[in-house]
Design a protein around this motif. Structure first.
Motif, PDB file in Angstrom:
ATOM      1  N   MET A   1      73.469  70.329 -10.967  1.00 50.21           N
ATOM      2  CA  MET A   1      74.225  71.548 -11.239  1.00 50.21           C
ATOM      3  C   MET A   1      73.338  72.721 -11.627  1.00 50.21           C
ATOM      4  SD  MET A   1      77.528  70.263 -13.373  1.00 50.21           S
ATOM      5  CE  MET A   1      78.224  71.914 -13.362  1.00 50.21           C
ATOM      6  N   ASN A   2      72.138  72.473 -12.099  1.00 48.81           N
ATOM      7  CA  ASN A   2      71.388  73.570 -12.719  1.00 48.81           C
ATOM      8  C   ASN A   2      70.002  73.778 -12.121  1.00 48.81           C
ATOM      9  OD1 ASN A   2      70.349  71.178 -13.741  1.00 48.81           O
ATOM     10  ND2 ASN A   2      69.764  72.111 -15.690  1.00 48.81           N
ATOM     11  N   ASP A   3      69.792  73.437 -10.893  1.00 54.20           N
ATOM     12  CA  ASP A   3      68.485  73.666 -10.269  1.00 54.20           C
ATOM     13  C   ASP A   3      68.710  74.489  -9.011  1.00 54.20           C
ATOM     14  OD1 ASP A   3      65.988  73.569  -9.056  1.00 54.20           O
ATOM     15  OD2 ASP A   3      65.563  71.555  -9.822  1.00 54.20           O
ATOM     16  N   ASN A   4      68.202  75.725  -9.004  1.00 55.69           N
ATOM     17  CA  ASN A   4      68.443  76.553  -7.830  1.00 55.69           C
ATOM     18  C   ASN A   4      67.338  76.433  -6.780  1.00 55.69           C
ATOM     19  OD1 ASN A   4      66.585  77.890  -9.346  1.00 55.69           O
ATOM     20  ND2 ASN A   4      67.894  79.648  -9.806  1.00 55.69           N
ATOM     21  N   MET A   5      66.405  75.532  -6.989  1.00 56.45           N
ATOM     22  CA  MET A   5      65.365  75.304  -5.985  1.00 56.45           C
ATOM     23  C   MET A   5      65.621  74.054  -5.154  1.00 56.45           C
ATOM     24  SD  MET A   5      62.911  77.485  -5.838  1.00 56.45           S
ATOM     25  CE  MET A   5      62.639  79.022  -6.686  1.00 56.45           C
TER      26      MET A   5
ATOM     27  N   ARG B   1      67.038  74.254  -1.606  1.00 54.70           N
ATOM     28  CA  ARG B   1      68.071  75.277  -1.557  1.00 54.70           C
ATOM     29  C   ARG B   1      67.456  76.600  -1.094  1.00 54.70           C
ATOM     30  NH1 ARG B   1      71.801  75.039  -6.742  1.00 54.70           N
ATOM     31  NH2 ARG B   1      73.137  76.138  -5.261  1.00 54.70           N
ATOM     32  N   GLU B   2      68.319  77.592  -0.885  1.00 50.55           N
ATOM     33  CA  GLU B   2      67.875  78.858  -0.291  1.00 50.55           C
ATOM     34  C   GLU B   2      66.712  79.522  -1.030  1.00 50.55           C
ATOM     35  OE1 GLU B   2      70.787  81.949   1.333  1.00 50.55           O
ATOM     36  OE2 GLU B   2      70.033  82.906  -0.480  1.00 50.55           O
ATOM     37  N   PRO B   3      66.750  79.613  -2.358  1.00 51.94           N
ATOM     38  CA  PRO B   3      65.650  80.302  -3.052  1.00 51.94           C
ATOM     39  C   PRO B   3      64.283  79.656  -2.831  1.00 51.94           C
ATOM     40  CG  PRO B   3      67.536  80.085  -4.492  1.00 51.94           C
ATOM     41  CD  PRO B   3      67.828  79.250  -3.287  1.00 51.94           C
TER      42      PRO B   3
ATOM     43  N   LEU C   1      63.128  81.473   0.110  1.00 51.37           N
ATOM     44  CA  LEU C   1      63.060  82.918  -0.125  1.00 51.37           C
ATOM     45  C   LEU C   1      61.860  83.298  -0.985  1.00 51.37           C
ATOM     46  CD1 LEU C   1      66.726  84.146  -0.688  1.00 51.37           C
ATOM     47  CD2 LEU C   1      65.268  84.346   1.321  1.00 51.37           C
ATOM     48  N   VAL C   2      61.630  82.525  -2.029  1.00 46.49           N
ATOM     49  CA  VAL C   2      60.520  82.842  -2.920  1.00 46.49           C
ATOM     50  C   VAL C   2      59.195  82.772  -2.150  1.00 46.49           C
ATOM     51  CG1 VAL C   2      59.210  82.011  -4.920  1.00 46.49           C
ATOM     52  CG2 VAL C   2      61.696  82.167  -5.026  1.00 46.49           C
TER      53      VAL C   2
ATOM     54  N   ARG D   1      55.076  83.151  -2.963  1.00 36.58           N
ATOM     55  CA  ARG D   1      54.738  82.152  -3.970  1.00 36.58           C
ATOM     56  C   ARG D   1      55.376  80.819  -3.582  1.00 36.58           C
ATOM     57  NH1 ARG D   1      51.685  85.389  -4.767  1.00 36.58           N
ATOM     58  NH2 ARG D   1      51.103  86.499  -6.672  1.00 36.58           N
TER      59      ARG D   1
ATOM     60  N   TYR E   1      82.057  56.675 -25.954  1.00 38.32           N
ATOM     61  CA  TYR E   1      83.041  56.767 -27.015  1.00 38.32           C
ATOM     62  C   TYR E   1      84.204  57.641 -26.530  1.00 38.32           C
ATOM     63  CZ  TYR E   1      85.230  57.956 -31.454  1.00 38.32           C
ATOM     64  OH  TYR E   1      86.144  58.142 -32.462  1.00 38.32           O
TER      65      TYR E   1
ATOM     66  N   TRP F   1      95.270  60.342 -19.070  1.00 36.11           N
ATOM     67  CA  TRP F   1      93.843  60.539 -18.903  1.00 36.11           C
ATOM     68  C   TRP F   1      93.179  60.487 -20.273  1.00 36.11           C
ATOM     69  CZ3 TRP F   1      91.199  64.956 -20.843  1.00 36.11           C
ATOM     70  CH2 TRP F   1      92.043  65.920 -21.432  1.00 36.11           C
TER      71      TRP F   1
ATOM     72  N   PHE G   1      82.734  60.559 -24.366  1.00 33.72           N
ATOM     73  CA  PHE G   1      81.373  61.067 -24.488  1.00 33.72           C
ATOM     74  C   PHE G   1      80.400  59.919 -24.278  1.00 33.72           C
ATOM     75  CE2 PHE G   1      83.627  64.105 -27.406  1.00 33.72           C
ATOM     76  CZ  PHE G   1      83.586  65.168 -26.518  1.00 33.72           C
TER      77      PHE G   1
ATOM     78  N   MET H   1      85.848  62.732 -17.906  1.00 37.24           N
ATOM     79  CA  MET H   1      87.297  62.522 -17.964  1.00 37.24           C
ATOM     80  C   MET H   1      87.662  61.356 -17.055  1.00 37.24           C
ATOM     81  SD  MET H   1      89.190  66.196 -18.189  1.00 37.24           S
ATOM     82  CE  MET H   1      88.580  66.848 -16.661  1.00 37.24           C
TER      83      MET H   1
ATOM     84  N   ASN I   1      73.738  79.174 -13.000  1.00 37.51           N
ATOM     85  CA  ASN I   1      72.695  78.878 -12.032  1.00 37.51           C
ATOM     86  C   ASN I   1      72.357  80.065 -11.120  1.00 37.51           C
ATOM     87  OD1 ASN I   1      70.845  77.010 -11.184  1.00 37.51           O
ATOM     88  ND2 ASN I   1      72.147  76.162  -9.583  1.00 37.51           N
TER      89      ASN I   1
ATOM     90  N   ASP J   1      70.147  82.945  -9.341  1.00 40.07           N
ATOM     91  CA  ASP J   1      68.788  82.822  -8.815  1.00 40.07           C
ATOM     92  C   ASP J   1      67.798  83.705  -9.567  1.00 40.07           C
ATOM     93  OD1 ASP J   1      69.662  81.040  -6.959  1.00 40.07           O
ATOM     94  OD2 ASP J   1      69.888  82.514  -5.348  1.00 40.07           O
TER      95      ASP J   1
END
Lengths: 310, 294
Positions: free
Chosen positions: A119-123, A155-157, A160-161, A167, A184, A201, A205, A239, B71, B73
């Motif tokens: 979810m949190n890596d744009n590369m 991914r796109e960046p 692009l980078v 770089r 739990y 439902w 955690f 969930m 997220n 860029d």
């Protein structure tokens, strides 16, 4: 034809109820909502007051839930009928307004095949396939193991980078991971879909400790990459939606935390050319690998029995 | 035998005859057909929940909120705004959201920027630090107008103590955004990117094929699509925690650089992009009193 005398009794009860007032109906004006399952009825109006409830088929959570709802409806019917007797009053306090938990997990195994994605890596995007096996010590606490195998795509960046800023990003891919986890369950609930079907439902955690193997993706393919075995604590929240006694659907977010080792910036034929040298001089960074997970749980044994009174 | 219920009723003193007759007619008429329908549920057409609090129906929802990109860029968009929504029923509503934002460089920019050239060198393909940073755009204002569907509602218990109502909703509509980029004229000094400057026909100037000094063309107003989904967690009858994931999709080129590799920046470098935000707000439901279903 043969039901007519019984119908008369009911009619008398209705008449008596109309005379005795509507205390019972007033009792409904409290804060409690009343759930009705249309799949289960209490018979036609002219039937005998007792309610016949068929045993739900094995492994049918929906039927089980409906059965519980029908019992509440039976109590409701009892209030109306017994009002004429006078010497025995059933009040709304006697009616179980909180039904039994529709799904028990204690002393059951949860085998969950799952898919997950970054979810949190744009590369680089990782997609993983894996499984989790948990044993519920109580209805809210379980211990289990998990394993995942990862596949990567840029991914796109990433392009692009390289093209726009000239770089080359430093990237590690993940190969596999495993962990020992504790789960739990502090939150449970139910919701209605389109005011028709009620689904139960819960939220649980997770905290655990495991390992992850990462692998350097060399910026220059002339030089070899290297792998790292990383100690990986993880925390998350998920969930679980109950479909059957033996199957649930799970969605969740998990954060895998580790200190990863990346390819050193300076790497050429004279510097850090070998994997050993590069690993020795690797740049370290703390990583949060947040993943969205989707899984289907299969519960063993596939059914359960209540051991306590309602 | 089929004895008359009315005859039996007359032997009972003290009962309301009218009530008894009405009850008798209603109930005794049924048994002849009852056998066939004995297993027919009388609850088939009933709602799933009775006496349910209508926490949103016919109410205005006013939500001060905070929102941030997920997220992003190059630049995180972080801001605050307001959501105003009217719920036509407990399932259908319409509304609008507007957010004023500021921009923060992402970690990626923080890694790239220090490694770039300090001063402009048009002989290299590499942008200078200023060229790179000044091409990035910001989003000072964005929002959406939408229709919302709330198909799920329910209640949950947290730690066996706190019992709260919640609902899930999904939104679709039109998004808008105001984009801004500030490229100084000394940096973006190419006034004919990708084209021949023939103002002087005798001395036409060929394109320099250097996108780093082209105007970024990534500012102005945008209109696109909007999708969202979220959850209300009701703290009481008129206050709810509102957690939402929103996707504002419109044409954009966040880097302001050459995307299609034709060595100049033009409108074709913009593409339809998803701008994913996560928001949190406190919804105030008006009027503050709720009604219940029958």
């Amino acid at each position: 034809m043969r039901r007519t005398p019984q119908a008369l009794i009911i009619a008398l009860a209705a008449g008596a109820a109309s005379l005795l007032g509507t205390q019972a109906s007033f009792a409904q004006d409290g804060d409690d909502e009343i759930e009705v399952d249309p799949e289960e009825g209490t018979g036609e109006g002219g039937e005998e007051p007792e309610i016949e409830i068929e045993e739900p088929p094995e492994g049918d959570l929906e039927a089980d839930t409906a059965s519980l709802e029908a019992e509440s409806s039976a109590a409701d019917e009892a209030v109306k009928v017994d009002a004429k007797v006078g010497d025995y009053k059933v009040s709304w306090q006697d009616i179980v307004t909180v039904i039994r938990k529709p799904f028990l997990k204690i002393r059951r195994w949860d085998l969950m095949p799952m898919l997950a994605t970054t979810m949190n890596d744009n590369m680089v995007r990782h997609v993983s396939a894996g499984a989790q096996l948990s044993y519920y010590l109580t209805d809210v606490l379980s211990v289990g193991v998990e394993g995942q195998y990862y596949s990567k795509s840029f991914r796109e960046p990433f392009d692009l980078v390289a093209r726009q800023a000239r770089r080359l990003p430093t990237i590690n891919q993940y190969n596999f991971s495993g962990a020992l986890n504790f789960h739990y369950v502090p939150v449970y609930g139910k919701f209605a879909i389109l005011d028709k079907n009620i689904v139960t439902w819960e939220t649980y955690f997770t905290a655990g400790l495991g390992i992850t193997q990462s692998e350097v993706v060399p910026r220059d393919p002339r030089f070899p990459g290297f792998t790292n075995l990383l100690i990986t604590p993880n925390v998350g929240a998920s969930m679980r939606f109950f479909l059957f006694k033996w199957m649930t659907v799970n969605v969740g977010i998990r954060d895998y935390l580790f200190v990863d080792k990346f390819e050193p910036v300076n790497r050429d034929a004279m510097t850090n050319a070998t994997a050993e040298d590069a690993k020795e001089n690797a740049d370290s960074a703390f990583i949060n690998n947040v993943m969205f997970q989707l899984g289907i749980s299969f519960w063993l044994p596939p059914t359960f029995e209540y051991t306590t009174f309602r | 035998m089929h004895s008359s219920p009315l005859l039996r009723l007359t032997r009972l003193g003290g009962l309301s005859l009218a009530s008894a007759i009405a009850g008798t007619i209603a109930l005794a008429a049924a048994p002849s057909d009852a056998a066939a329908e004995r297993r027919t549920s009388g609850l088939e057409d009933q709602p799933a929940v009775r006496h349910r609090m209508l926490l949103v129906a016919k109410r205005f929802e006013l939500t001060p909120m905070f929102e941030s990109t997920i997220n992003a860029d190059f630049r995180h968009i972080v801001g605050g705004g307001l959501k105003l929504e009217y719920h036509l029923s407990d399932m259908l509503s319409f509304g609008a959201v507007g957010v004023f934002s500021t921009s923060l460089d992402t970690g990626l920019v923080g890694k790239i920027s220090p490694t770039l050239e300090d001063s402009v060198d048009d002989m290299t393909r590499e942008p200078s630090d200023d060229e790179f940073l000044q091409h990035l755009n910001e989003m000072p204002l964005h929002g959406a107008a939408y229709v919302s569907l709330t198909p799920w509602y329910g209640k949950l218990a947290a730690f066996g103590k706190a019992f709260v109502n919640f609902d899930f909703y999904f939104q679709a509509g039109v998004s808008f955004a105001s984009l801004k980029s500030n490229c100084d004229s000394s940096i973006c000094d190419d006034d004919h990117p990708g084209t021949v400057d023939d103002t002087d026909p005798d001395n036409p100037i060929q394109p320099d094929l250097n996108p780093n000094n082209d105007p970024p063309l990534n500012d102005g107003s945008r209109v696109g699509l909007y999708l969202g989904g979220g959850i209300h967690v009701f703290l009481n009858e008129f206050l709810a925690l509102d957690l939402t994931v929103r996707d504002y999709a419109f044409s954009d080129n966040p880097s302001g650089a050459d995307f299609d590799a034709n060595l100049y920046v033009d409108d074709n470098d913009s593409r339809f992009m998803h701008h994913l935000f996560m928001g949190a707000g406190l919804s105030i439901m008006l009027p503050t009193k709720v009604k219940r279903t029958p």
